[in-house]
Scaffold this active site. Structure first.
Site, short mmCIF file in Angstrom:
data_model
loop_
_atom_site.label_atom_id
_atom_site.label_comp_id
_atom_site.label_asym_id
_atom_site.label_seq_id
_atom_site.Cartn_x
_atom_site.Cartn_y
_atom_site.Cartn_z
N PRO A 11 65.03 -37.39 -65.84
CA PRO A 11 66.11 -36.64 -65.39
C PRO A 11 66.43 -36.57 -63.92
O PRO A 11 65.23 -36.70 -63.14
CB PRO A 11 65.80 -34.98 -65.84
CG PRO A 11 64.45 -34.84 -66.03
CD PRO A 11 64.08 -36.42 -66.47
N ASN A 12 67.67 -36.58 -63.37
CA ASN A 12 68.23 -36.55 -61.99
C ASN A 12 68.01 -38.02 -61.41
O ASN A 12 68.31 -38.19 -60.10
CB ASN A 12 67.52 -35.53 -61.33
CG ASN A 12 67.92 -34.10 -61.83
OD1 ASN A 12 69.03 -33.97 -62.11
ND2 ASN A 12 66.80 -33.33 -62.17
N ARG A 19 70.53 -38.10 -53.92
CA ARG A 19 69.69 -36.65 -54.08
C ARG A 19 68.63 -36.79 -53.21
O ARG A 19 68.25 -38.05 -52.88
CB ARG A 19 69.11 -36.60 -55.71
CG ARG A 19 67.98 -37.57 -55.81
CD ARG A 19 67.58 -37.08 -57.60
NE ARG A 19 66.60 -36.00 -57.50
CZ ARG A 19 65.61 -36.02 -58.24
NH1 ARG A 19 65.27 -37.22 -58.97
NH2 ARG A 19 64.91 -35.00 -58.50
N TYR A 24 63.44 -39.77 -51.87
CA TYR A 24 63.63 -41.04 -52.56
C TYR A 24 64.42 -41.99 -51.98
O TYR A 24 64.81 -43.14 -52.86
CB TYR A 24 64.57 -40.27 -53.97
CG TYR A 24 63.91 -39.26 -54.57
CD1 TYR A 24 62.61 -39.30 -55.15
CD2 TYR A 24 64.43 -37.89 -54.63
CE1 TYR A 24 61.77 -38.16 -55.68
CE2 TYR A 24 63.92 -36.79 -55.37
CZ TYR A 24 62.51 -37.20 -55.77
OH TYR A 24 61.75 -36.06 -56.45
N ASN A 75 59.14 -43.36 -65.17
CA ASN A 75 59.21 -42.45 -64.34
C ASN A 75 59.90 -41.13 -64.92
O ASN A 75 61.03 -41.20 -65.30
CB ASN A 75 60.08 -42.92 -63.13
CG ASN A 75 60.05 -41.60 -61.95
OD1 ASN A 75 59.69 -40.70 -62.30
ND2 ASN A 75 60.65 -42.00 -60.89
N ALA A 78 61.04 -34.95 -63.62
CA ALA A 78 60.54 -33.58 -63.61
C ALA A 78 59.61 -33.43 -64.95
O ALA A 78 58.67 -32.48 -64.96
CB ALA A 78 61.53 -32.62 -63.26
N GLU A 99 52.52 -45.48 -64.94
CA GLU A 99 53.37 -44.33 -64.55
C GLU A 99 53.91 -44.55 -63.17
O GLU A 99 53.01 -44.78 -62.40
CB GLU A 99 52.43 -43.04 -64.66
CG GLU A 99 52.93 -41.83 -64.04
CD GLU A 99 52.15 -40.64 -64.17
OE1 GLU A 99 51.18 -40.70 -64.37
OE2 GLU A 99 52.38 -39.57 -63.55
N HIS A 101 56.11 -43.12 -59.75
CA HIS A 101 57.05 -41.95 -58.95
C HIS A 101 57.28 -42.68 -57.65
O HIS A 101 56.56 -43.16 -57.00
CB HIS A 101 56.07 -40.55 -58.74
CG HIS A 101 55.71 -40.15 -59.99
ND1 HIS A 101 56.50 -39.51 -60.77
CD2 HIS A 101 54.42 -40.12 -60.65
CE1 HIS A 101 56.00 -39.02 -61.95
NE2 HIS A 101 54.62 -39.52 -61.74
N ARG A 108 53.37 -33.14 -52.26
CA ARG A 108 54.57 -32.22 -52.42
C ARG A 108 54.14 -30.75 -52.91
O ARG A 108 52.85 -30.66 -52.85
CB ARG A 108 55.77 -33.14 -53.29
CG ARG A 108 56.12 -34.27 -52.51
CD ARG A 108 57.21 -34.91 -53.31
NE ARG A 108 58.36 -33.99 -53.55
CZ ARG A 108 59.40 -34.35 -54.38
NH1 ARG A 108 59.44 -35.32 -55.01
NH2 ARG A 108 60.56 -33.55 -54.06
C1 DQA Z 1 59.57 -37.98 -59.22
C2 DQA Z 1 58.68 -36.79 -58.78
C3 DQA Z 1 58.86 -35.83 -59.47
O1 DQA Z 1 58.33 -34.69 -59.17
C4 DQA Z 1 60.39 -35.23 -59.48
O2 DQA Z 1 60.65 -34.35 -60.52
C5 DQA Z 1 61.45 -36.30 -59.73
C6 DQA Z 1 61.07 -37.65 -59.35
C7 DQA Z 1 59.47 -39.24 -58.21
O3 DQA Z 1 59.82 -40.45 -58.59
O4 DQA Z 1 59.00 -39.28 -57.31
O5 DQA Z 1 62.36 -36.23 -60.11
O6 DQA Z 1 59.17 -38.39 -60.37
#
Ligand code: DQA
Length: 149
Positions: A11-12, A19, A24, A75, A78, A99, A101, A108
């Site tokens: 998501p997002n 964002r 990011y 990725n 959340a 995995e 990020h 964080r």
């Molecule tokens: C994320 C880190 C997560 O905590 C966050 O909710 C994201 C992006 C990252 O790529 O740093 O949406 O996965």
């Protein structure tokens, strides 16, 4: 025959570039997709680049991926921190999983420090920005061709 991999984004992440640029960066989702496709074709990987904001859709994607792909980069955004359903579907994949990020989740908020995925992933990359996707593509190719040792 080329290895086939799938990149699954949660998501997002479709709003990358827009964002929280401080976390990011400014690369957009489409630019990231193009960069990943370019690197994959350079090194002989067939890549599917996907994204969904919906947990059940991600579970369906991961389930379907079992039959179609040799490896996965995920990725889960959340859902990394909350989704037992995504974890369980990944556990059924039985092939290399990286995995990923973009940000350093350990620097964080505390709720981001827990990943439900890390202990079933082959390995992970975090905190290296969107460049992490390129590193993950190179790395999964090495894992799949046994050049990682
Ligand atoms: C994320 C880190 C997560 O905590 C966050 O909710 C994201 C992006 C990252 O790529 O740093 O949406 O996965």
């Amino acid at each position: 025959m080329n290895n086939k991999i799938i990149i699954v984004n949660g998501p997002n992440l479709n709003l990358l570039g827009e964002r929280e640029q401080s976390q990011y960066g400014s690369t957009t989702f489409n630019e990231l997709k193009e960069n990943c496709l370019k690197k994959s074709s350079e090194i002989g990987i067939e890549l599917e680049f996907t994204q969904s904001n919906i947990e059940g859709e991600l579970v369906n994607l991961i389930q379907d991926a079992r039959k179609k792909y040799d490896g996965m980069i995920i990725n889960a955004a959340a859902f990394t921190h909350t989704s037992v359903a995504i974890r369980d579907s990944l556990d059924l994949f039985k092939k290399p999983i990286i995995e990923l990020h973009i940000s350093n989740i350990y620097k964080r908020e505390e709720f981001r420090h827990k990943s439900l995925i890390s202990d079933i992933a082959t390995g992970g990359i975090f905190g290296l920005g969107v460049e992490g996707y390129i590193l993950a593509i190179i790395s999964i190719q090495k894992i799949l061709t046994n050049e990682n040792r």
